[in-house]
Design an enzyme around this catalytic site. Structure first.
Site, PDB file in Angstrom:
ATOM      1  N   ASP B 131       8.739  -1.433  -0.064  1.00 38.87           N
ATOM      2  CA  ASP B 131       9.918  -2.308   0.068  1.00 38.87           C
ATOM      3  C   ASP B 131       9.960  -3.352  -1.042  1.00 38.87           C
ATOM      4  OD1 ASP B 131      10.747  -0.901   2.219  1.00 38.87           O
ATOM      5  OD2 ASP B 131       9.934  -2.302   3.715  1.00 38.87           O
ATOM      6  N   CYS B 132       8.787  -3.901  -1.363  1.00 34.40           N
ATOM      7  CA  CYS B 132       8.763  -4.959  -2.387  1.00 34.40           C
ATOM      8  C   CYS B 132       8.620  -4.396  -3.806  1.00 34.40           C
ATOM      9  CB  CYS B 132       7.683  -5.974  -2.080  1.00 34.40           C
ATOM     10  SG  CYS B 132       6.111  -5.244  -1.615  1.00 34.40           S
ATOM     11  N   TYR B 133       8.132  -3.143  -3.922  1.00 35.32           N
ATOM     12  CA  TYR B 133       8.027  -2.469  -5.223  1.00 35.32           C
ATOM     13  C   TYR B 133       8.722  -1.112  -5.114  1.00 35.32           C
ATOM     14  CZ  TYR B 133       4.291  -5.782  -6.501  1.00 35.32           C
ATOM     15  OH  TYR B 133       3.558  -6.899  -6.793  1.00 35.32           O
TER      16      TYR B 133
END
Lengths: 139, 393
Positions: B131-133
């Site tokens: 989700d963050c990368y």
């Protein structure tokens, strides 16, 4: 006198003719064999100098070899040395049996005596930096 | 009690440009000519150096983030796998890792050398995506300047002495000590001998964790004891271990280094390695350090071993000193005369010792007192193969 250093590559079925004799007798070429490795039923290699009063004799001799099915590679006279690449470790000197490669024991740089080189190629194997190369067909 | 100097006193002289700095080879002559007392009084620093194959080398790199960012989990630099099991865009490129396409002709050491040359390196990375990368792939080109950090961190360099390698079998073998002809056709050795850092401070009295050093053309540091650090190797009277002994883990900024002192090597039928140039200054604190740094090749003995068996503990065939090795031939105990060749470059080691000497004389390099000593008692354990895990209560 003209001369040329060549490497002959024999295939197993072309080794039975007296080609060196023919080169001397019929083409008037002086042959100086530098290295030879010819075994029955195996690919053979022979490094030699061909010398003659006319370049044409040598060319005709090579033509004859090609017709007989012998591969002819023109060699440089000696191993090629790229000093810029060299770190002067000396690893090649332990493998050189001809005495062409030595360390200068004052500044510990490599000394290359090209005229002593027998083109065995072991220094090329020993060099980790591609500073020594054997030229075949001028490459 | 004879005179004792300390790091601070020597550093003050360096800062004033008044320090007398000699290379380890010059020091031997100085002590012969003027004696130990005068050497202690006058000489402040002795520079030592080595330039040889040090497989246990590599660099940490940080690429910075793309947008959207990627948490790289498989990274190739010019087709050479870099270890990325650390944070998102950090990798460790190990010197000996071989290219997927060119094999042993190109490896991690070549990537490091090409970075130093300023060449563009092909970076390919993949990821599972989070989700963050969210990004799953990167295919781009980087240069050394593009990187946030690029530092060499070599877990084992600068071996204190090594071995002399020969081959008793009837066939040629290809080793990390180079090709060895059968029937003792040649012998190879790999140490700067009297110029080698840890042979001039055999018990690590001044060289330790935190010491500032010359590394690949830049100023670096000793980070830790090296892997396989083995100070308990047999030693002769003068303290010299007669085989591979102490080692150093070193660190330094790759961006400041030079291909003059960091070179990629392809060793035939063995693989890729890296030649690393290291120089270490030794402060002449007392008479003991005068004696250690005056050591000569004839006083440094090394064990001859037979590499033909492919075993952990190669059979020992005797001992020689570096003066004999440097002469170009040695005589084995069985009477055979064997040509010798070095694998490390004395020519380059001397250049490093001179360059470091210049830095110190010009006040550009101060000596750092170790924050922790290297172990003098650590042993070197083998890996034993077990059928099942031992359980401990």
């Amino acid at each position: 006198m003209y001369s040329k250093r060549v490497q002959l590559v024999y295939h197993p079925n072309t080794v039975d003719k007296p080609i060196i004799y023919d080169l001397i007798k019929h083409f008037d070429i002086i042959i100086n064999i530098i290295q030879a490795k010819i075994l029955p039923d195996e690919e053979g290699k022979l490094v030699m100098d061909m010398e003659a009063v006319e370049m044409e004799y040598i060319e005709k001799g090579i033509e004859y070899l090609l017709v007989e099915g012998v591969e002819v590679q023109t060699l440089e006279e000696s191993v090629a040395y790229n000093q810029e690449n060299c770190i002067f470790c000396g690893a090649c000197t332990g493998l050189c049996k001809s005495g062409a490669l030595k360390m200068d024991r004052n500044n510990w740089e490599l000394i290359v005596e090209h005229e002593k080189c027998l083109l065995c190629g072991m220094c090329v194997t020993a060099c980790a930096f591609n500073s020594l190369t054997l030229g075949v067909n001028g490459n | 009690m004879s005179r004792q100097k300390d790091f601070e006193e020597i550093n003050r002289k360096i800062e004033k440009g008044e320090a007398l700095v000699l290379t380890a080879e010059e020091m031997s002559d100085f002590v012969d000519d003027y004696g130990e007392d005068k050497a202690l009084e006058e000489v402040d620093v002795v520079t030592t150096a080595t330039f040889g194959a040090m497989c246990s080398s590599g660099a940490f790199l940080n690429f910075g983030h793309t947008d959207p960012p990627i948490r790289m989990s498989r990274v190739y630099l010019n087709d050479v796998l870099a270890y990325s099991g650390i944070a998102a865009v950090d990798v460790y490129i190990g010197a000996t890792e071989e290219s997927e396409s060119k094999g042993s002709q190109y490896g991690g050491a070549h990537v490091i050398e090409d970075l130093l040359k300023g060449e563009a390196i092909h970076l390919r990375a993949t990821s599972k995506g989070t989700d963050c990368y969210p990004r799953k792939e990167v295919d781009t080109y980087i240069t050394l300047d593009d990187l946030n950090q690029a530092y060499l961190f070599n877990p084992r360099n600068c071996y204190q002495n090594y071995w002399v390698a020969v081959n008793s079998s009837s066939k040629i073998i290809y080793t990390y000590m180079g090709p060895l002809y059968g029937n003792f056709g040649n012998a190879s050795y790999s140490s700067a001998g009297q110029l080698s850092p840890l042979l001039n401070d055999p018990y690590y009295k001044t060289i330790g964790i935190g010491s500032r050093i010359f590394l690949g053309g830049a100023q670096g540091y000793i980070a830790w004891e090296g892997t396989q650090h083995n100070p308990v190797r047999d030693r002769i009277e003068n303290g010299i271990p007669v085989g591979g002994s102490g080692t150093l883990a070193v660190i330094g900024d790759l961006k400041e280094m030079s291909t003059e002192y960091l070179r990629a090597a392809s060793i035939t039928n063995y693989g890729v390695s890296m030649y690393v140039g290291i120089g270490i200054p030794i402060p002449i604190l007392n008479k003991e350090m005068v004696r250690y740094t005056a050591v000569r090749d004839k006083d440094i003995y090394v064990t001859i071993v037979d590499y033909s068996g492919g075993v952990r503990d190669n059979p020992v065939l005797g001992r020689v000193n570096y003066q004999e090795l440097r002469s170009g031939k040695i005589v084995l105990d069985n009477g055979l005369e064997v040509p010798t060749a070095p694998l490390s470059s004395l020519n380059k080691a001397r250049k490093i010792a001179e360059e470091l000497k210049g830095w110190i004389k010009r006040g550009e390099f101060l000596l750092e007192k170790p924050v922790q000593k290297l172990s003098t008692t650590r042993g070197f354990k083998p890996l034993n193969i077990k059928k099942e895990a031992d359980t401990y209560v």
